[in-house]
Design an enzyme around this catalytic site. Structure first.
Site, PDB file in Angstrom:
ATOM      1  N   GLN A   1      33.294 -25.780   1.067  1.00 37.27           N
ATOM      2  CA  GLN A   1      32.409 -26.759   0.446  1.00 37.27           C
ATOM      3  C   GLN A   1      32.253 -26.425  -1.042  1.00 37.27           C
ATOM      4  O   GLN A   1      32.049 -25.262  -1.406  1.00 37.27           O
ATOM      5  CB  GLN A   1      31.019 -26.761   1.108  1.00 37.27           C
ATOM      6  N   TYR A   2      32.347 -27.465  -1.867  1.00 40.04           N
ATOM      7  CA  TYR A   2      32.128 -27.325  -3.299  1.00 40.04           C
ATOM      8  C   TYR A   2      31.229 -28.454  -3.771  1.00 40.04           C
ATOM      9  O   TYR A   2      31.468 -29.629  -3.460  1.00 40.04           O
ATOM     10  CB  TYR A   2      33.458 -27.360  -4.066  1.00 40.04           C
ATOM     11  N   SER A   3      30.214 -28.100  -4.534  1.00 37.06           N
ATOM     12  CA  SER A   3      29.293 -29.104  -5.056  1.00 37.06           C
ATOM     13  C   SER A   3      30.027 -30.064  -5.989  1.00 37.06           C
ATOM     14  O   SER A   3      30.928 -29.657  -6.741  1.00 37.06           O
ATOM     15  CB  SER A   3      28.154 -28.436  -5.827  1.00 37.06           C
TER      16      SER A   3
ATOM     17  N   GLN B   1      25.181 -23.649 -11.136  1.00 40.25           N
ATOM     18  CA  GLN B   1      24.811 -24.790 -11.970  1.00 40.25           C
ATOM     19  C   GLN B   1      25.501 -26.087 -11.535  1.00 40.25           C
ATOM     20  O   GLN B   1      25.083 -27.174 -11.957  1.00 40.25           O
ATOM     21  CB  GLN B   1      25.148 -24.524 -13.435  1.00 40.25           C
TER      22      GLN B   1
ATOM     23  N   HIS C   1      28.139 -30.218   9.428  1.00 43.15           N
ATOM     24  CA  HIS C   1      29.079 -30.528  10.499  1.00 43.15           C
ATOM     25  C   HIS C   1      29.909 -31.773  10.198  1.00 43.15           C
ATOM     26  O   HIS C   1      31.113 -31.803  10.450  1.00 43.15           O
ATOM     27  CB  HIS C   1      28.326 -30.705  11.823  1.00 43.15           C
TER      28      HIS C   1
ATOM     29  N   GLY D   1      24.999 -18.591 -12.691  1.00 41.79           N
ATOM     30  CA  GLY D   1      26.445 -18.646 -12.520  1.00 41.79           C
ATOM     31  C   GLY D   1      26.944 -20.015 -12.113  1.00 41.79           C
ATOM     32  O   GLY D   1      26.511 -21.048 -12.632  1.00 41.79           O
TER      33      GLY D   1
ATOM     34  N   TYR E   1      31.335 -29.733  20.723  1.00 44.63           N
ATOM     35  CA  TYR E   1      30.113 -29.179  21.318  1.00 44.63           C
ATOM     36  C   TYR E   1      30.369 -28.684  22.742  1.00 44.63           C
ATOM     37  O   TYR E   1      29.772 -27.697  23.167  1.00 44.63           O
ATOM     38  CB  TYR E   1      29.000 -30.227  21.305  1.00 44.63           C
TER      39      TYR E   1
ATOM     40  N   PHE F   1      24.477 -21.201  -1.503  1.00 43.02           N
ATOM     41  CA  PHE F   1      25.848 -21.509  -1.129  1.00 43.02           C
ATOM     42  C   PHE F   1      26.225 -20.759   0.142  1.00 43.02           C
ATOM     43  O   PHE F   1      25.861 -19.601   0.321  1.00 43.02           O
ATOM     44  CB  PHE F   1      26.816 -21.150  -2.251  1.00 43.02           C
ATOM     45  N   GLY F   2      26.970 -21.436   1.035  1.00 47.24           N
ATOM     46  CA  GLY F   2      27.377 -20.817   2.284  1.00 47.24           C
ATOM     47  C   GLY F   2      26.367 -21.073   3.379  1.00 47.24           C
ATOM     48  O   GLY F   2      25.375 -21.792   3.189  1.00 47.24           O
TER      49      GLY F   2
ATOM     50  N   GLU G   1      24.443 -36.584  14.061  1.00 45.03           N
ATOM     51  CA  GLU G   1      25.665 -36.595  13.260  1.00 45.03           C
ATOM     52  C   GLU G   1      26.370 -37.939  13.315  1.00 45.03           C
ATOM     53  O   GLU G   1      26.960 -38.379  12.325  1.00 45.03           O
ATOM     54  CB  GLU G   1      26.585 -35.457  13.725  1.00 45.03           C
TER      55      GLU G   1
END
Length: 402
Positions: free
Chosen positions: A206-208, A277, A84, A274, A94, A394-395, A136
């Site tokens: 979102q990306y690591s 990593q 969040h 895939g 909320y 992921f997700g 949060e």
């Protein structure tokens, strides 16, 4: 809440088990109809594939089951709280969600939802909202207290765009204001948002972070998805095709709970499939950077289709050459050759059990849900304690293992 109201909430557990996804699907449709501006906040790809509806249904069910002691859900609350804050969710959101959730319960349950039940759920939701929002705010506070930290969205410049394989490209992100870059825990992710003309929406993803903390830049490494008709494909293809060096992208502060235990000196086994990593690569670089101090044995296990789609293959060789305590095992569907550390087929931990089943080792797994389940179950079957196995799907979380 009174004891009677708690029991009313618990009485809906059988309904939530059977019809939870129908309820959350109705809820999202209702909310987006009345508050279409929230489509800019939510990942519409996860709406399309039903992952978000399923994740919310599981969360609502878990809360109803533990309404008498919601504190037991803190690990889940912490994970959702990180997601969040990465999306800049605020207390006012909320109130909107609560309004539509309670209305949806009444509309879906029909005559079974009397005023007492709806009042009980309204109080239950407010209790949950207070817990979530309060947690949060603590995360936002931690983020802004860091050197170079921030909350909300901050523009970054794409200074380098580097193709890592046939499918994966890295983006090196520097703050456009020239300021400092906050450190992060290896394994965490960034949220970015870009405008999708096809949907006429801002969309977050979102990306690591795929590099170790360095105080200068973040790196994300993105797989180009195979279709452009799905919102996830739209985002990855837009990044690959349209985002160029010099462009600006809004980024939120690093977040996420799938993180390296940086202080434990136990052996580390990093298992990926895939593009899974990417968070493990951040962990690997950090472990090797601190290797002279810790001498932590590391085993890297990775699977992908072939060398052409194997991102960071050369980087792994470079790291291995400079690190005497790193072992690797690579699995290709179609390898050019097989060697002691290069294998044919999908990742099979049984083939390399002597290297990975180490006393007191910590295991980190990232990849598709079936990949995680398979290897998590293998490790449990070999006597590895559940608390020594960490994983990231992921997700929205849909995976329940062990």
């Amino acid at each position: 809440m009174t004891e009677q109201q708690k029991q009313l909430v618990k009485s809906t557990v059988p309904i939530l088990r059977e019809h939870g996804v129908s309820l959350t699907t109705h809820f999202y449709n209702r909310m987006f109809e009345h508050n279409p501006e929230l489509k800019h906040v939510f990942n519409m790809g996860n709406q399309q594939n039903k992952k978000q509806q399923t994740a919310l249904a599981m969360a609502v069910l878990a809360y109803a089951e533990h309404i008498e002691n919601p504190a037991v859900l803190m690990p889940v609350i912490n994970n959702i709280g990180h997601k969040h804050t990465s999306l800049d969710i605020r207390p006012e959101h909320y109130a909107i969600v609560g309004k539509h959730l309670i209305a949806s319960i009444g509309e879906v349950l029909g005559g079974a939802a009397n005023s007492e039940l709806l009042e009980a759920w309204a109080l239950a939701y407010q209790q949950l909202a207070d817990i979530m929002s309060g947690h949060e705010q603590k995360i936002y506070g931690q983020q802004t207290a860091k050197t170079g930290g921030w909350a909300g969205w901050r523009p970054f410049v794409v200074k380098q765009k580097i193709k890592e394989s046939e499918e994966i490209t890295s983006f090196y992100l520097y703050p456009s204001d020239g300021g400092a870059v906050a450190d992060f825990h290896p394994g965490q992710y960034l949220s970015l948002r870009i405008f999708l003309p096809e949907l006429n929406l801002l969309q977050p993803r979102q990306y690591s972070i795929s590099c170790a903390p360095n105080g200068i830049y973040y790196r994300i490494s993105v797989k180009r998805e195979s279709g452009t008709e799905h919102p996830d494909g739209m985002i990855s293809n837009r990044l690959h095709t349209y985002i160029q060096e010099g462009d600006l992208i809004d980024i939120s502060a690093p977040a996420g709970t799938f993180v390296l235990d940086e202080h434990a000196e136990s052996p580390k086994v990093l298992i990926s499939g895939g593009v899974g990593q990417t968070p493990l690569l951040s962990m690997l670089e950090e472990l090797i950077a601190k290797g002279d101090e810790m001498k932590t044995p590391i085993t890297w296990v990775h699977g992908c289709r072939n060398e052409g789609v194997h991102a960071f293959k050369d980087r792994l060789v470079e790291l291995e050459q400079n690190c005497t305590f790193l072992k690797k095992h690579i699995f290709y569907d179609s390898p050019a050759e097989t060697t002691a550390d290069q294998h044919k087929g999908w990742v099979e931990l049984a083939m390399i059990a002597d290297d990975i089943l180490q006393d007191n080792a910590d295991y980190y797994i990232c990849g598709p849900a079936p990949f995680i389940s398979k290897h998590h179950n293998f490790l449990l079957g070999k006597g590895v304690p559940k608390e020594k196995i960490r994983f990231e799907e992921f997700g929205p979380a849909s995976l329940q293992v062990g």
